[in-house]
Design an enzyme around this catalytic site. Sequence first.
Site, PDB file in Angstrom:
ATOM      1  N   LYS A 199      29.531   7.366  21.730  1.00  0.00           N
ATOM      2  CA  LYS A 199      28.198   7.519  21.130  1.00  0.00           C
ATOM      3  C   LYS A 199      27.153   6.811  21.985  1.00  0.00           C
ATOM      4  CE  LYS A 199      29.429   8.678  16.548  1.00  0.00           C
ATOM      5  NZ  LYS A 199      30.894   8.621  16.796  1.00  0.00           N
ATOM      6  N   ARG A 247      -1.104   6.677   0.474  1.00  0.00           N
ATOM      7  CA  ARG A 247      -1.562   5.381   0.973  1.00  0.00           C
ATOM      8  C   ARG A 247      -2.868   5.029   0.244  1.00  0.00           C
ATOM      9  NH1 ARG A 247       1.985   2.453   3.561  1.00  0.00           N
ATOM     10  NH2 ARG A 247       0.321   1.321   4.622  1.00  0.00           N
ATOM     11  N   SER A 290       0.124  -5.709   3.422  1.00  0.00           N
ATOM     12  CA  SER A 290      -0.540  -5.053   4.560  1.00  0.00           C
ATOM     13  C   SER A 290      -2.065  -5.197   4.489  1.00  0.00           C
ATOM     14  CB  SER A 290      -0.143  -3.580   4.595  1.00  0.00           C
ATOM     15  OG  SER A 290      -0.312  -3.011   3.314  1.00  0.00           O
ATOM     16  N   TYR A 291      -2.598  -5.375   3.261  1.00  0.00           N
ATOM     17  CA  TYR A 291      -4.047  -5.573   3.123  1.00  0.00           C
ATOM     18  C   TYR A 291      -4.477  -6.841   3.859  1.00  0.00           C
ATOM     19  CZ  TYR A 291      -8.564  -6.746   1.147  1.00  0.00           C
ATOM     20  OH  TYR A 291      -9.887  -7.095   1.012  1.00  0.00           O
ATOM     21  N   ARG A 292      -3.720  -7.901   3.640  1.00  0.00           N
ATOM     22  CA  ARG A 292      -4.091  -9.178   4.264  1.00  0.00           C
ATOM     23  C   ARG A 292      -3.931  -9.108   5.787  1.00  0.00           C
ATOM     24  NH1 ARG A 292      -1.661 -14.857   4.297  1.00  0.00           N
ATOM     25  NH2 ARG A 292      -3.539 -16.140   4.572  1.00  0.00           N
ATOM     26  N   ARG A 293      -3.037  -8.270   6.249  1.00  0.00           N
ATOM     27  CA  ARG A 293      -2.880  -8.120   7.699  1.00  0.00           C
ATOM     28  C   ARG A 293      -3.969  -7.227   8.290  1.00  0.00           C
ATOM     29  NH1 ARG A 293       2.382  -6.824   6.077  1.00  0.00           N
ATOM     30  NH2 ARG A 293       2.162  -4.748   7.003  1.00  0.00           N
ATOM     31  N   ASP A 323       0.902  -0.368  -1.346  1.00  0.00           N
ATOM     32  CA  ASP A 323       0.774  -0.873  -2.712  1.00  0.00           C
ATOM     33  C   ASP A 323      -0.207  -2.036  -2.714  1.00  0.00           C
ATOM     34  OD1 ASP A 323       2.114  -2.901  -1.491  1.00  0.00           O
ATOM     35  OD2 ASP A 323       3.874  -2.878  -2.793  1.00  0.00           O
ATOM     36  N   ASP A 361      -0.480  -6.043  -3.404  1.00  0.00           N
ATOM     37  CA  ASP A 361       0.328  -7.263  -3.568  1.00  0.00           C
ATOM     38  C   ASP A 361      -0.601  -8.431  -3.884  1.00  0.00           C
ATOM     39  OD1 ASP A 361       2.949  -6.140  -2.526  1.00  0.00           O
ATOM     40  OD2 ASP A 361       1.716  -5.831  -0.745  1.00  0.00           O
ATOM     41  N   ASP A 394       2.067  -5.275  -7.519  1.00  0.00           N
ATOM     42  CA  ASP A 394       2.934  -6.434  -7.774  1.00  0.00           C
ATOM     43  C   ASP A 394       2.041  -7.639  -7.938  1.00  0.00           C
ATOM     44  OD1 ASP A 394       5.155  -4.860  -7.400  1.00  0.00           O
ATOM     45  OD2 ASP A 394       5.570  -5.571  -5.363  1.00  0.00           O
TER      46      ASP A 394
HETATM   47  N1  LIG Z   1      12.341  -5.938   2.526  1.00  0.00           N
HETATM   48  C1  LIG Z   1      11.201  -6.641   2.514  1.00  0.00           C
HETATM   49  C2  LIG Z   1      10.156  -6.272   1.671  1.00  0.00           C
HETATM   50  C3  LIG Z   1       8.998  -7.021   1.687  1.00  0.00           C
HETATM   51  N2  LIG Z   1       8.886  -8.094   2.499  1.00  0.00           N
HETATM   52  C4  LIG Z   1       7.663  -8.889   2.552  1.00  0.00           C
HETATM   53  C5  LIG Z   1       6.880  -8.534   3.789  1.00  0.00           C
HETATM   54  C6  LIG Z   1       5.891  -7.570   3.295  1.00  0.00           C
HETATM   55  O1  LIG Z   1       4.734  -7.562   4.106  1.00  0.00           O
HETATM   56  C7  LIG Z   1       5.593  -8.089   1.904  1.00  0.00           C
HETATM   57  C8  LIG Z   1       5.066  -7.044   0.971  1.00  0.00           C
HETATM   58  O2  LIG Z   1       5.985  -5.971   0.858  1.00  0.00           O
HETATM   59  P1  LIG Z   1       5.484  -4.473   0.878  1.00  0.00           P
HETATM   60  O3  LIG Z   1       6.682  -3.612   0.683  1.00  0.00           O
HETATM   61  O4  LIG Z   1       4.367  -4.306  -0.082  1.00  0.00           O
HETATM   62  O5  LIG Z   1       5.019  -4.253   2.389  1.00  0.00           O
HETATM   63  P2  LIG Z   1       3.575  -4.312   3.045  1.00  0.00           P
HETATM   64  O6  LIG Z   1       2.544  -4.778   2.104  1.00  0.00           O
HETATM   65  O7  LIG Z   1       3.717  -5.081   4.304  1.00  0.00           O
HETATM   66  O8  LIG Z   1       3.321  -2.818   3.474  1.00  0.00           O
HETATM   67  P3  LIG Z   1       2.820  -1.607   2.530  1.00  0.00           P
HETATM   68  O9  LIG Z   1       1.489  -1.220   3.061  1.00  0.00           O
HETATM   69  O10 LIG Z   1       3.832  -0.536   2.720  1.00  0.00           O
HETATM   70  O11 LIG Z   1       2.774  -2.095   1.129  1.00  0.00           O
HETATM   71  O12 LIG Z   1       6.835  -8.593   1.449  1.00  0.00           O
HETATM   72  C9  LIG Z   1       9.942  -8.428   3.318  1.00  0.00           C
HETATM   73  O13 LIG Z   1       9.838  -9.403   4.058  1.00  0.00           O
HETATM   74  N3  LIG Z   1      11.086  -7.705   3.312  1.00  0.00           N
HETATM   75 MN   LIG Z   2       2.317  -4.012   0.164  1.00  0.00          MN
END
Ligand SMILES: Nc1ccn([C@H]2C[C@H](O)[C@@H](COP(=O)(O)OP(=O)(O)OP(=O)(O)O)O2)c(=O)n1
Ligand SMILES: [Mn+2]
EC number: 2.7.7.7
Length: 521
Positions: free
Chosen positions: A257, A333, A364-367, A374, A376, A438
């Site tokens: 593989k 989204r 992701s909002y804070r980033r 979603d 958070d 959440d």
């Molecule tokens: N398996 C996971 C799930 C979540 N998180 C942490 C990092 C994520 O940034 C945060 C929030 O989870 P989300 O699933 O809401 O992910 P994001 O906010 O980063 O992205 P999205 O725009 O999809 O919500 O929790 C993590 O470390 N590992």
């Molecule tokens: Mn999120």
Amino acid sequence: MIPQGSKNSRRKPDSTDKLTDGLFSGVLAIFIETGVSRKRLQVWQRRFEDLGGTILTAAANLLGRVDQIIILAAHEAALSKGINFDRLGSCPNLNFVQFRWVEECLKDGTLLSYEPFLLSASQDEHILSTDDSRLDAQSGPQSDQLYVTPALAIVPDGDLRACSEVVNEKRYDEVSEECTIDTKFKAICEDDMPDYNKHISRPLLELSEIYSDVLADEWRSLTYRKVANKLDRLPYQILSADEVKNIQGIGKSMVDKIKEILCTGQLQKLFNLKASSQVQIMQQFASVWGIGPKHALKLYQAGHRSLQDISEDQTLSPMARVGLKYHYDIALRIPQSEVSEAGSFVRHVLEDLCPGASIIVGGSYRRGNATCGDIDLLITHPDGHSHKGLLGRLVTKLEEAQFLITCPNPFTENITHKVNTYMGICKLPQYTHHRRIDIKIYPKQAYAFALVYFTGNDVLNRRIRYLAKKKGYKLSDQGLFLRVGDNKTGMASEVSIPCETEEEVFQKLGLPYPEPHERNW
Ligand SMILES: Nc1ccn([C@H]2C[C@H](O)[C@@H](COP(=O)(O)OP(=O)(O)OP(=O)(O)O)O2)c(=O)n1
Ligand SMILES: [Mn+2]
């Protein structure tokens, strides 16, 4: 190729280097079988691999692409029989070490210095008897200094790829001052987890995920995951499938593989699986909030082929019912502006309810992402006690305001829990779509860790958890805990190292502080 200087300084065994998990992480070794019973050898090898080491066969053709390797043998006489120096290439940090070193490291729980265990094998003679470039390396600065200058002289002729990799690599402390914090941060973390073979390990991991998540074949999934992990740990790039044969625990079908990936850039089996209607249908089922892979398989096996079909299934959990009801909306989204408004909405209600409470929109909002999956929300209270019982009161207010629409499991708050969570669906009055939300409330002493965790992203979280583990800690959303005792049991202290801010968390981990927008890995 590894940054020469930093790897050397990081890996050089030092008896003060208290490592627990991943004791041998990043150590490449060839075990010479002569002069030791097979059974003992196998025990050492298993422990060595379990604790993160990589074992290569004596036939390994490394062509100067590794900068350190140890040859483990019972005694000096065994060495001359077991190694082919030409295949090994000229490695700047080649140590010949007694097996006893492995045993003592295991006993001690630390990576001990090789020094007391060194076997004298004349690598020098070998270098002198080969080509001129090796002679240059030999006559140049000795041992340690060899690592801090790019080791061009020791890369065998004709291996241009290896040469350019060496030249392009920089030690972390050589990264120029004007480069972003992001680059520096990654330089440290990635130095610990090299990505030389991600192009091979990624498809294998995808296959592993389909086996576990969709086909519910845990055994195959584990096999692929283990091989992917082994490849991820290699401190050099695999250039041909023949090299993989020299890594212990990789069988013929896996070598085939890997050969296919190297030759064609893809894996037909993975391609076919992803194209299969069963896999696609199950992936659609598993995309519903509240439906896991095993359940997706059961639903498929029960004859369901569409979301319409499963909506009538009696086995759906309350969460899956809510997930299905809002499936269309949840899959969309959310624009940043709407997440911001949702955050403000909750902040206003919270201010009335519990003056002084802090609320941050994480994820992701804070980033700084333009859209989010979603919403958070992270809440605490700086007085250290007003957060208790707060979530229930907040949820009631937000339900009355018709912002919180539904929560699959009846919401109950446990004030003895370190974190209380509401997971549900919300909608702002002026907007059309329902959104996943959440809300988490943490006590103030865990808030900095929760912020780091829920700002993410998940890749960064994995990296820093790994880094923490290597430094003897356990990092979670609730704290940074010192690991105690045997790492196999995963025991960690119950009391976190105190950190009031995210800056402190990164500082304790020895990392420069990345701004949230620098955490999109
Ligand atoms: N398996 C996971 C799930 C979540 N998180 C942490 C990092 C994520 O940034 C945060 C929030 O989870 P989300 O699933 O809401 O992910 P994001 O906010 O980063 O992205 P999205 O725009 O999809 O919500 O929790 C993590 O470390 N590992
Ligand atoms: Mn999120």
